[in-house]
Design an enzyme around this catalytic site. Structure first.
Site, mmCIF file in Angstrom:
data_model
loop_
_atom_site.group_PDB
_atom_site.id
_atom_site.type_symbol
_atom_site.label_atom_id
_atom_site.label_comp_id
_atom_site.label_asym_id
_atom_site.label_seq_id
_atom_site.Cartn_x
_atom_site.Cartn_y
_atom_site.Cartn_z
ATOM 1 N N LEU A 64 0.837 -1.190 0.000
ATOM 2 C CA LEU A 64 0.000 0.000 0.000
ATOM 3 C C LEU A 64 0.882 1.254 0.000
ATOM 4 C CD1 LEU A 64 -2.434 -1.404 2.684
ATOM 5 C CD2 LEU A 64 -2.959 -1.099 0.259
ATOM 6 N N PRO A 65 0.314 2.412 -0.388
ATOM 7 C CA PRO A 65 1.152 3.591 -0.628
ATOM 8 C C PRO A 65 1.735 4.265 0.602
ATOM 9 C CG PRO A 65 -0.914 3.728 -1.871
ATOM 10 C CD PRO A 65 -1.053 2.593 -0.905
ATOM 11 N N ASN A 69 -2.381 4.307 5.054
ATOM 12 C CA ASN A 69 -3.103 3.251 4.340
ATOM 13 C C ASN A 69 -2.905 1.902 5.019
ATOM 14 O OD1 ASN A 69 -2.090 4.857 1.308
ATOM 15 N ND2 ASN A 69 -4.158 4.876 2.164
ATOM 16 N N THR A 95 6.267 0.365 1.719
ATOM 17 C CA THR A 95 7.361 1.154 2.276
ATOM 18 C C THR A 95 6.750 2.217 3.171
ATOM 19 O OG1 THR A 95 8.785 0.770 0.364
ATOM 20 C CG2 THR A 95 9.312 2.657 1.763
ATOM 21 N N LYS A 170 14.965 -0.508 3.797
ATOM 22 C CA LYS A 170 14.409 0.085 2.576
ATOM 23 C C LYS A 170 14.602 1.593 2.557
ATOM 24 C CE LYS A 170 12.161 0.777 -1.214
ATOM 25 N NZ LYS A 170 10.751 0.471 -1.433
ATOM 26 N N LYS A 245 8.213 10.836 -0.876
ATOM 27 C CA LYS A 245 7.654 10.258 0.354
ATOM 28 C C LYS A 245 8.692 9.445 1.112
ATOM 29 C CE LYS A 245 6.169 6.270 0.699
ATOM 30 N NZ LYS A 245 5.593 4.917 0.575
#
Length: 300
Positions: A64-65, A69, A95, A170, A245
């Site tokens: 998911l973004p 979320n 991420t 990440k 982001k």
């Protein structure tokens, strides 16, 4: 094995397709009806909510973004926690910030549900090819259970540490790749301003200390690297908005631990500026288009 797969967007859809190709079955959900329609067309069964998907899954996979979320999908009304059975394993491949992963893991553990964070690197190309790098935080035994499903989506699966550690890895990776791409784009704009052929400059740097993965595989100048997004009108890939982001998450994580950072905030600001000029949904290498000499026309 039946997978509950939640999040069938640009990354999730090809990842789901690879699971189906490798013999897994899937029940899917996405908040965007058109994205869910595409998943059903690939062979997934439609679910009406995250909880509805989780009821059917032996393993739950989410991609998911954003952190918000993820929290909503797991802990909100009609979320995974409302449908998943005790003892099941959830794999979040989004991420997000490490703290969110840890909070979700703790809430699930209260109900006897296991959780690992497993963010990915490789973009849409890697998701399609099934060659993603997958960085896992959580219990080693849970990773062993998840490995067959993860192996259907990626070729490099690395156990980083406890819950949240995959997210840390990440963010560190994207801090480097996002900042390096900015440096490459700036260098080639300088070279061009002095009339240096970008192909020759590429050959020089490739044999010198400035050689970097992003230049080799994601060259921002069109016509240099065949597979680069710059040769596809900067179709992502990995979108500028997502890189902004992720760099923001890296900066926040650094500040939480009182680690001084200088390069990441500057790179994040540049991606935000590029986004404000219409490049947000293009590949993050499109920041090169934004970095026109000041005597040129507007950036887009």
């Amino acid at each position: 094995m039946q997978i509950a797969f939640i999040g069938t967007g640009n990354m999730g859809l090809p990842m789901l397709a690879n699971l189906l190709k490798k013999g897994f079955s899937a029940t899917a959900y996405d908040i965007v009806p058109a994205a869910l329609d595409r998943a059903v067309a690939q062979g997934a069964v439609r679910a009406a909510s995250p909880a509805g998907a989780a009821v059917a899954g032996e393993i739950v996979v989410t991609i998911l973004p954003s952190s918000g979320n993820v929290e909503a999908a797991y802990l909100g009304a009609g979320g995974i926690l409302d449908g998943v059975a005790e003892g099941r394993l959830c794999i979040d491949m989004s991420t997000i910030d490490p703290g969110t992963s840890q909070r979700v893991a703790a809430r699930l553990a209260e109900r006897g549900v296991r959780f690992i964070d497993a963010p990915v690197s490789g973009g849409v190309g890697g998701a399609t090819a099934g060659t993603l790098a997958i960085m896992v935080g959580g219990d080693a035994g849970d990773l062993a259970e998840a490995r067959p499903a993860l192996a259907a989506m990626g070729s490099n699966i690395i156990h980083v540490g406890a819950a949240g550690a995959g997210e840390v890895a990440k963010l560190c990776n994207n801090l480097i790749s996002g900042s390096a791409l900015v440096a490459v784009a700036e260098a080639f704009r300088i070279g061009e301003a002095f009339g240096v052929d970008p192909e020759i400059l590429t050959r020089v740097i490739a044999k010198s200390s400035g050689a970097t993965w992003v230049m080799e595989h994601m060259h921002p100048v069109p016509g240099i690297v065949d597979g680069a997004a710059s040769n596809r009108q900067y179709a992502p890939g990995f979108m500028t908005d997502l890189m902004a982001k992720d760099l923001g998450l890296a900066v926040s994580a650094a500040r939480e631990k009182r680690v001084p950072v200088v390069v990441a905030p500057a790179a994040q600001q540049l991606y935000r500026m590029a986004s404000s000029h219409g490049l947000g949904r293009e590949d993050f290498s499109s920041v090169y288009k934004f970095l026109k000499p000041s005597s040129d026309d507007a950036p887009v």
